[in-house]
Write an enzyme that holds these catalytic residues in place. Structure first.
Site, PDB file in Angstrom:
ATOM      1  N   HIS A   1      14.229  36.499 -11.279  1.00 34.52           N
ATOM      2  CA  HIS A   1      15.636  36.322 -11.637  1.00 34.52           C
ATOM      3  C   HIS A   1      16.457  37.577 -11.450  1.00 34.52           C
ATOM      4  O   HIS A   1      15.948  38.695 -11.514  1.00 34.52           O
ATOM      5  CB  HIS A   1      15.728  35.850 -13.093  1.00 34.52           C
ATOM      6  CG  HIS A   1      15.141  34.494 -13.289  1.00 34.52           C
ATOM      7  ND1 HIS A   1      15.705  33.360 -12.747  1.00 34.52           N
ATOM      8  CD2 HIS A   1      14.021  34.090 -13.937  1.00 34.52           C
ATOM      9  CE1 HIS A   1      14.962  32.308 -13.065  1.00 34.52           C
ATOM     10  NE2 HIS A   1      13.930  32.725 -13.789  1.00 34.52           N
TER      11      HIS A   1
ATOM     12  N   ILE B   1       8.427  34.993 -25.553  1.00 40.02           N
ATOM     13  CA  ILE B   1       8.464  35.514 -24.183  1.00 40.02           C
ATOM     14  C   ILE B   1       8.466  34.321 -23.218  1.00 40.02           C
ATOM     15  O   ILE B   1       7.444  33.853 -22.735  1.00 40.02           O
ATOM     16  CB  ILE B   1       7.276  36.449 -23.889  1.00 40.02           C
ATOM     17  CG1 ILE B   1       7.120  37.489 -24.985  1.00 40.02           C
ATOM     18  CG2 ILE B   1       7.474  37.110 -22.528  1.00 40.02           C
ATOM     19  CD1 ILE B   1       8.304  38.388 -25.181  1.00 40.02           C
ATOM     20  N   GLU B   2       9.675  33.843 -22.980  1.00 38.46           N
ATOM     21  CA  GLU B   2       9.866  32.730 -22.059  1.00 38.46           C
ATOM     22  C   GLU B   2      10.539  33.289 -20.822  1.00 38.46           C
ATOM     23  O   GLU B   2      10.434  34.480 -20.562  1.00 38.46           O
ATOM     24  CB  GLU B   2      10.719  31.668 -22.749  1.00 38.46           C
ATOM     25  CG  GLU B   2      11.979  32.250 -23.376  1.00 38.46           C
ATOM     26  CD  GLU B   2      13.215  31.424 -23.151  1.00 38.46           C
ATOM     27  OE1 GLU B   2      13.231  30.559 -22.267  1.00 38.46           O
ATOM     28  OE2 GLU B   2      14.196  31.656 -23.880  1.00 38.46           O
TER      29      GLU B   2
ATOM     30  N   GLU C   1      -8.571  35.765 -23.886  1.00 36.76           N
ATOM     31  CA  GLU C   1      -7.786  34.678 -23.316  1.00 36.76           C
ATOM     32  C   GLU C   1      -8.433  33.351 -23.708  1.00 36.76           C
ATOM     33  O   GLU C   1      -9.620  33.144 -23.456  1.00 36.76           O
ATOM     34  CB  GLU C   1      -7.717  34.831 -21.799  1.00 36.76           C
ATOM     35  CG  GLU C   1      -7.242  33.620 -21.027  1.00 36.76           C
ATOM     36  CD  GLU C   1      -5.885  33.084 -21.491  1.00 36.76           C
ATOM     37  OE1 GLU C   1      -4.938  33.870 -21.601  1.00 36.76           O
ATOM     38  OE2 GLU C   1      -5.794  31.860 -21.733  1.00 36.76           O
TER      39      GLU C   1
ATOM     40  N   CYS D   1      -3.099  16.303   1.100  1.00 35.55           N
ATOM     41  CA  CYS D   1      -4.109  15.320   0.727  1.00 35.55           C
ATOM     42  C   CYS D   1      -4.595  15.540  -0.698  1.00 35.55           C
ATOM     43  O   CYS D   1      -5.388  14.756  -1.203  1.00 35.55           O
ATOM     44  CB  CYS D   1      -5.280  15.289   1.706  1.00 35.55           C
ATOM     45  SG  CYS D   1      -6.613  16.459   1.383  1.00 35.55           S
TER      46      CYS D   1
ATOM     47  N   CYS E   1      -5.470  21.177   5.014  1.00 36.61           N
ATOM     48  CA  CYS E   1      -4.049  21.063   4.696  1.00 36.61           C
ATOM     49  C   CYS E   1      -3.432  22.454   4.572  1.00 36.61           C
ATOM     50  O   CYS E   1      -2.297  22.684   4.962  1.00 36.61           O
ATOM     51  CB  CYS E   1      -3.842  20.311   3.379  1.00 36.61           C
ATOM     52  SG  CYS E   1      -4.292  18.570   3.450  1.00 36.61           S
TER      53      CYS E   1
ATOM     54  N   CYS F   1     -10.352  23.595   3.715  1.00 40.15           N
ATOM     55  CA  CYS F   1      -9.134  22.855   3.386  1.00 40.15           C
ATOM     56  C   CYS F   1      -8.225  22.895   4.601  1.00 40.15           C
ATOM     57  O   CYS F   1      -7.658  23.948   4.911  1.00 40.15           O
ATOM     58  CB  CYS F   1      -8.451  23.482   2.172  1.00 40.15           C
ATOM     59  SG  CYS F   1      -6.749  22.917   1.906  1.00 40.15           S
TER      60      CYS F   1
END
Lengths: 474, 408, 122
Positions: free
Chosen positions: A52, A342-343, A34, A430, A395, A393
């Site tokens: 989808h 590959i979309e 990768e 934030c 938030c 965190c």
């Protein structure tokens, strides 16, 4: 270093990692290369996060077939792999007679593709489903849904890793040589010798295809920009709302996320710069205006950030968008699986794509199956699981324990963005104003990294210049 | 679930002052809830002086101010739960909080919400361009330097001339970083004149008014910004783009009262302040829930945040004793020349003080509080500027019309 | 050269025009009271400032302690004083008010701790 693997997969996103996971069922040695420091840094982490229904693709296409399969299995998959998925449905909203005809044709196309749960609904039913929407009627796809694309991809990758796949992050492939029926792949400072190569490199796939000798593909980038709205808007949008579609472009839609935010977008602009993710000012305004005619709750004060994603679209010489290309070109290289274009709906179809590649490879050789393959990944450790609930965190209600566990993730990702995608810290209102320093400090301490070596995402993204006061009293 | 007396959310200059006042008034059970592991709130990182002139009669730093309040609180035996974040407040004043020992539920006789504000982020002002590391809000950069001993960068550009941005210009410069310029969207500086002189002029850091950052450059770490001049409508003027190279962008583009928990509780919020709509007793639309300090509206001086919190404490104490006059009968709205005003509602039964900010800098103006044709209070100011909160006392509003605050 | 200054002595915030004349005198106009004229004359001849910074801590629960000057010093001494502040360290525990550097560079001002740092527990 020189490594030897039976199979090397180039690209660790949702498709590459799914393929790795499937292949890890065999006893073959599998590696994933990768180019980014994490598996969600490109298209897999930059999309609408929609599962989808399968109705928007040409009859007989791979996109249609694999999307429908992926949609059907998503519930079971999310249980197995422990990622959030909600089968909330989706509406495609129309107003004119032409819209109505398009929707009727879309439903037919959907059923021909094997999709299910598609119906035309009137204004009353539409407003029962999404009270705030502006529209006269709609197609309702009850099997569409939304998921967390980060945890989906990360859990697939971690499970592949758990089952023996070796991940080489920050390894961009620079060349592929062939000798004696084997591939020699150069990536970073290392060479990977492999029998099989799988090109699942997404935006990088055309370049890899060329390296494999499979030339001539034309791939364009379709850049989509998004606005992200605050969580207070989530309750006003129970499911994705799209305008009437075409087979090439979904339209500016509004989509709830599994965490209660709302994304507005994407638009679609062709680009050949596959690494520029900035969002231009005029696009932000365009998105807001355009989608407001569908769902009127898009206000500047609720925008917490913007982002963009780029889809690799395979096109012909006339620029017409093609289907998924998943092939073995025996005339060029009979041990390379090439995935081009590959979309969308790649996210939905990732596992069916990977099963197709699995079959393509295993039917051509002698592969033994493992007896101890375990496809299960636990749900993420969250607030409710922690004993000490001191928040780092506030938030997003992320505890210190969650952050520490994320820091010690199996793939060894030590970036701030890696923590962000695994815990949701830094994604709130934030935008890391209150927690950035706490998380950075934890990374320094837990990983033994110096301040100047901590990274936000890629190698060049240094976060701090260093200590202000050093021990020698500088 | 625990039943407690009066609970204060936030242990900053507002929260601690409120808690101390409550005990001095005779409240027996006062509990402070603070999400950080230490008390003091934002004061912990504000190491510059200028605090305490009003309250303590001397100019001291934020941490010293906090320490004085903290020792008062300790002497009075006020209990403070640190590392505890309020998740939710119900309409009947049950607080659900995340603490080191898990989720806790506390029912309060009255609540004073004084949890401060947050900074406006790059995302929310939607600066176009790439998303590199090195874009920090001023408060985050300040925390990195003053609490964590870390340098955010070495070559900075600052957007926003609010006090925090100005303070950070000086802080960075004193630590050997280069600060090329400060850009301000408006045609007037946002912070105190004293800070313009002592943070910018002293170090020859230029301030460009009517300018803004229109693009951020740099894929992984910021490399520079494009800056444009803006017109009277604050829109970038084409052709005025200039590139400034930098490795750090500091944003000082606004503070927003942080009212997530009050919003979730259903408290009425004033869109012009983003704080709760309170009456002259600083009580929100939910009976027994009060708000004060930066969580109500952003203050210029911590001393005033503390004073306001003390007023909230007086009223919360009365409420808990069943003696508070409630009833939100009339609205108080910002009129001509006024940006926002607090309180947004009044009972109409007693005198009140309007705390407000004007829209633009003007000399020799009278600010009036009026109900229809009747003037309830007024005050003359030699100078009014948006960056300085001012107040006007007003008598009881006897009529039934709404009240307006205007600049004559 | 004539320049406009906003006086900071009181909330009237008068706008002063001040001009340093060739003989070194300062001509002031626009001040609402004598204090303003005195203020700008001091500002222009020998401006004084106080600053805040951080000092390294040895053996403390925190790496640094916040400090400030106990009284204003001439502006030109700021950077030399910063060098001194960077050179020293304080041994934990540090209490508010502790004098970290006494009479720094003979300025008459001390560098004092403004927060406290406990000693690191073994």
């Amino acid at each position: 270093m020189h490594y030897r693997f039976d199979i090397v997969i180039i690209g660790g996103g949702v498709v590459g990692s799914s393929i790795a996971r499937e292949l890890s069922r065999t006893t073959a040695s599998v590696a994933v290369l990768e180019r980014n420091p994490d598996v969600v840094d490109e298209t897999s982490g930059r999309n609408s996060a929609v599962v989808h229904g399968g109705f928007a693709y040409d009859r007989g296409s791979l996109k249609a077939k694999l999307c429908v399969e992926g949609n059907r299995m998503m519930g079971a998959l999310s249980e197995e792999l422990g990622f959030p998925f909600v089968r909330c449905g989706k509406v495609l909203v129309g107003n004119t007679d032409e819209d109505l005809r398009t929707l009727e044709n879309t439903i037919k196309q959907g059923y021909d593709n094997g999709a299910s749960g598609l119906s035309l609904i009137d204004s009353a039913k539409l407003h029962e489903l999404v009270p705030a929407v502006i529209g006269s009627f709609a197609m309702f796809s009850e099997n569409s849904g939304i998921l967390d694309p980060f945890l989906y991809t990360i859990h697939i990758a971690e499970n592949a890793h758990e089952n023996g796949v070796e991940y080489f992050l920050s390894h961009e492939v620079s060349s592929i040589a062939k000798k004696d029926g084997r591939h020699f792949i150069s990536a970073g400072d290392d060479t990977f010798e492999a029998d099989w190569v799988v090109n699942a490199a997404g935006l990088g796939a055309k370049a890899i295809s060329d390296m494999l000798g499979i030339e001539g593909y034309k791939v364009i980038g379709s850049k989509g920009n998004y606005l992200v709205l605050d969580k207070t808007l989530g309750p006003l949008l129970p499911m994705p709302v799209y305008p009437v579609p075409s087979n090439t472009y979904m339209g500016i839609h509004v989509t709830p996320t599994v965490d209660g935010n709302v994304t507005v977008g994407p638009d679609a602009i062709n680009t050949d710069d596959f690494s520029y993710y900035g969002v231009p000012a005029d696009k932000m305004e365009y998105l807001r205006e355009s989608a407001s005619s569908l769902w009127p709750h898009i206000n500047k004060k609720d925008v917490i950030r913007t982002f963009s994603g780029i889809l690799p679209k395979w096109v012909d010489d006339n620029g017409k968008i093609q289907d998924f290309r998943i092939e073995i070109r025996d005339d060029i290289d009979s041990m390379a699986v090439n995935l081009i274009g590959i979309e969308s709906p790649g996210l939905t179809a990732a596992v069916p794509i990977s099963r197709m590649v699995f079959s393509m490879i295993t039917e051509r050789g002698q592969f033994q199956m493992k007896t101890d393959w375990n496809g299960h990944h636990d749900k993420p450790f969250r607030f409710s699981d922690a004993d000490d609930k001191t928040l780092i965190c506030s938030c997003e209600n992320v505890t210190e324990e969650e952050i520490v566990r994320a820091i010690h993730n199996p793939l060894g990702v030590h970036t701030l963005s890696g923590i962000k995608y695994r815990t949701r810290a830094m994604m709130g209102r934030c935008q890391s104003g209150f927690c950035h320093m706490k998380i950075e400090h934890l990374i320094e301490r837990k990983c033994g990294i110096r301040a100047e070596d901590v990274r936000y995402m890629r190698p060049g993204s240094w976060v701090l210049a260093g200590k202000m006061r050093e021990c020698n009293g500088k | 679930m625990e039943n407690r007396g009066i609970v204060v959310i936030g242990a900053g200059p507002a929260g601690l002052a409120a808690a101390v006042k409550l005990r001095r008034l005779g409240a027996e059970d006062v509990l402070v809830i603070e999400r950080e592991n230490e008390t003091g709130g934002i004061l912990r990182q504000c190491i510059h002086d200028g605090f305490g002139l009003e309250r303590f009669g001397k100019s001291i730093s934020g941490p010293e101010y906090a320490a004085l309040l903290k020792s008062e609180a300790e002497e009075l035996g006020i209990e403070c739960l640190t590392g505890t974040s309020v998740l939710e407040i119900s309409k009947d004043r049950t607080i659900t909080a995340a603490s080191p020992s898990g989720v806790v539920e506390i029912h309060a006789e009255a609540i004073i919400a004084a949890a401060g504000c947050r900074e406006r982020s790059r995302g929310s002002i939607m600066i176009p361009g790439e998303r590199p590391a090195g874009v920090y809000t001023a408060g985050t950069a300040q925390a990195y330097m003053n609490l964590y001993n870390r340098m955010p960068g070495r070559n900075a550009v600052i957007l926003g001339s609010g006090d925090i941005g100005l303070i950070m210009a000086r802080r960075l410069t004193l630590e050997g970083a280069k600060v090329s310029a400060v850009f301000e969207l408006q045609d007037h500086p946002n912070g105190l004149e004293r800070n313009i002189v002592q943070c910018l002029d002293d170090y020859s850091i230029p301030l460009y008014l009517s300018h803004t950052v229109t693009e951020i450059h740099g894929k992984d770490r910021i490399e520079g910004v494009t800056v444009s001049a803006v017109d009277g409508n604050l829109r970038p003027i084409e052709g005025t783009e200039k590139y400034y190279s930098c490795d750090t962008l500091i944003l000082s583009v606004g503070l927003i009262p942080d009212n997530t928990i009050l919003e979730k509780a259903g408290v009425e919020i004033d869109p012009s302040t983003n704080g709760a709509v309170v009456d002259e007793h600083l009580m929100t639309s939910i009976p027994g829930i009060f708000s004060a300090g930066n969580m109500l509206h952003v203050h210029d001086l911590a001393d005033f945040a503390s004073a306001e919190a003390e007023a909230a404490a007086e009223n919360a104490f009365l409420y808990a004793s069943g003696k508070l006059d409630t009833g939100r009968n009339l609205s108080v709205v910002p009129g001509e020349g006024v940006s926002h005003t607090v309180p947004g509602r009044i009972t109409g039964h007693g005198p009140f003080t309007a705390s407000l900010r004007v829209r633009k800098k003007e000399r020799g103006k009278t600010v009036e509080v009026r109900q229809g044709g009747k003037i309830l209070g007024y005050r003359f100011f030699p100078l009014v500027i948006p960056s300085q909160m001012i107040s006007v006392d007003a008598e009881a509003a006897a009529g039934c019309e709404n009240v307006e605050v205007i600049v004559r | 050269m004539k320049k406009i200054y906003t006086c900071i002595i009181c909330p009237r915030s008068c706008e002063l025009e001040a001009d340093i004349l060739p003989d070194g005198q300062v001509s002031v106009s626009g001040n609402g009271c004598p204090r303003g004229a005195e203020w700008i004359r001091n500002e222009l001849s020998d401006p004084k400032r106080t600053i805040a910074s951080s000092v390294l801590v040895e053996g403390g629960e925190k790496e640094i302690v916040s400090v400030r000057l106990s009284s204003p010093v001439p502006l030109r001494m700021i950077f030399p004083i910063m060098d001194e502040i960077r050179r020293v360290s304080a041994k934990a525990p540090v209490s508010i008010g502790d004098i970290i550097i006494r009479d720094v560079l003979s300025s008459g001002a001390d560098v004092i701790a403004t927060s406290s740092v406990l000693a690191k527990k073994e």
